[in-house]
Design a protein around this motif. Sequence first.
Motif, PDB file in Angstrom:
ATOM      1  N   PRO A 107     -74.302 -28.476 -65.305  1.00 46.53           N
ATOM      2  CA  PRO A 107     -73.525 -27.616 -66.195  1.00 46.53           C
ATOM      3  C   PRO A 107     -72.291 -27.057 -65.475  1.00 46.53           C
ATOM      4  CG  PRO A 107     -75.844 -26.982 -66.190  1.00 46.53           C
ATOM      5  CD  PRO A 107     -75.662 -28.003 -65.108  1.00 46.53           C
ATOM      6  N   VAL A 108     -71.177 -27.024 -66.180  1.00 49.10           N
ATOM      7  CA  VAL A 108     -69.916 -26.557 -65.605  1.00 49.10           C
ATOM      8  C   VAL A 108     -70.056 -25.137 -65.083  1.00 49.10           C
ATOM      9  CG1 VAL A 108     -67.519 -25.996 -66.151  1.00 49.10           C
ATOM     10  CG2 VAL A 108     -68.542 -28.080 -67.042  1.00 49.10           C
ATOM     11  N   THR A 109     -70.720 -24.284 -65.826  1.00 46.13           N
ATOM     12  CA  THR A 109     -70.861 -22.896 -65.388  1.00 46.13           C
ATOM     13  C   THR A 109     -71.619 -22.814 -64.064  1.00 46.13           C
ATOM     14  OG1 THR A 109     -72.813 -22.669 -66.799  1.00 46.13           O
ATOM     15  CG2 THR A 109     -70.735 -21.893 -67.693  1.00 46.13           C
ATOM     16  N   GLN A 123     -69.665 -36.031 -53.176  1.00 44.74           N
ATOM     17  CA  GLN A 123     -68.278 -35.911 -53.625  1.00 44.74           C
ATOM     18  C   GLN A 123     -68.225 -35.165 -54.958  1.00 44.74           C
ATOM     19  OE1 GLN A 123     -65.537 -37.104 -51.894  1.00 44.74           O
ATOM     20  NE2 GLN A 123     -66.996 -37.598 -50.281  1.00 44.74           N
ATOM     21  N   MET A 124     -67.219 -34.321 -55.098  1.00 50.31           N
ATOM     22  CA  MET A 124     -67.049 -33.554 -56.314  1.00 50.31           C
ATOM     23  C   MET A 124     -65.603 -33.669 -56.781  1.00 50.31           C
ATOM     24  SD  MET A 124     -67.249 -29.454 -56.848  1.00 50.31           S
ATOM     25  CE  MET A 124     -65.820 -29.196 -55.840  1.00 50.31           C
ATOM     26  N   MET A 180     -65.582 -32.707 -65.106  1.00 48.45           N
ATOM     27  CA  MET A 180     -66.232 -32.505 -63.832  1.00 48.45           C
ATOM     28  C   MET A 180     -67.142 -33.677 -63.511  1.00 48.45           C
ATOM     29  SD  MET A 180     -69.189 -29.772 -63.078  1.00 48.45           S
ATOM     30  CE  MET A 180     -70.226 -30.620 -64.218  1.00 48.45           C
ATOM     31  N   SER A 181     -67.182 -34.045 -62.234  1.00 52.07           N
ATOM     32  CA  SER A 181     -68.163 -35.023 -61.780  1.00 52.07           C
ATOM     33  C   SER A 181     -68.592 -34.656 -60.361  1.00 52.07           C
ATOM     34  CB  SER A 181     -67.597 -36.439 -61.823  1.00 52.07           C
ATOM     35  OG  SER A 181     -66.513 -36.562 -60.944  1.00 52.07           O
ATOM     36  N   ILE A 182     -69.883 -34.722 -60.128  1.00 52.37           N
ATOM     37  CA  ILE A 182     -70.449 -34.470 -58.804  1.00 52.37           C
ATOM     38  C   ILE A 182     -71.320 -35.665 -58.488  1.00 52.37           C
ATOM     39  CG2 ILE A 182     -71.956 -33.010 -57.444  1.00 52.37           C
ATOM     40  CD1 ILE A 182     -71.056 -30.684 -59.068  1.00 52.37           C
TER      41      ILE A 182
END
Length: 193
Positions: free
Chosen positions: A130-132, A100-101, A122-124
């Motif tokens: 890293p966001v990038t 899930q993201m 952000m969460s994965i």
Amino acid sequence: MKVDSWKKGFLLLLSVNILIILIFVITISLPVNDNKYYKQDEELSGYVPFLIHTQKDNLNQVINHYIKKEASGGPIDYQVVLGKEVELYGVIPIFSEEIQMKMTFEPKALENGDLILQQKSMSIGKMQLPVTYVLKFIKDRYKLPKGVIIEPNDKLVYISMQKLKLKSDFKVKVNEFDLKRDKISFQFFVPTK
């Protein structure tokens, strides 16, 4: 004769240095071209504008219908939810698992009618990436509608409203996109030709 060649060499070196300094001064004095995105370059004569005010709930339905229609068939399923910010939910297949993201973005309406979504959180699953990296992964793997540009290094998503393909050749400009106060307005341009 040696003196003349020394003078010529000195003048040549001095000229090259002056030229380099001149180019440097001219280059740093030029304005920065900060608009690397689309300009509203479409001629809107032949269109009649309509001002539309809406709420998040209504726009949620339209956005997800558009995503389902335009971006279906990609390797990753995702949806957008407008809350206090723009939330993107998706499932990323990794090996035999589905992770899930969730990403959140702060929206900003631009003067040209386009929209910028600046990445906020952000969460994965429970992994911290890293966001990038995640934005690059989305850019490379998601089938995005035409006009949606992901800039991983800038941590943003750019939505060019003029490039979105709408029925009946409608054009759209975002006027206001304030999710916290639930004030969202657009201009729809309906063709008359």
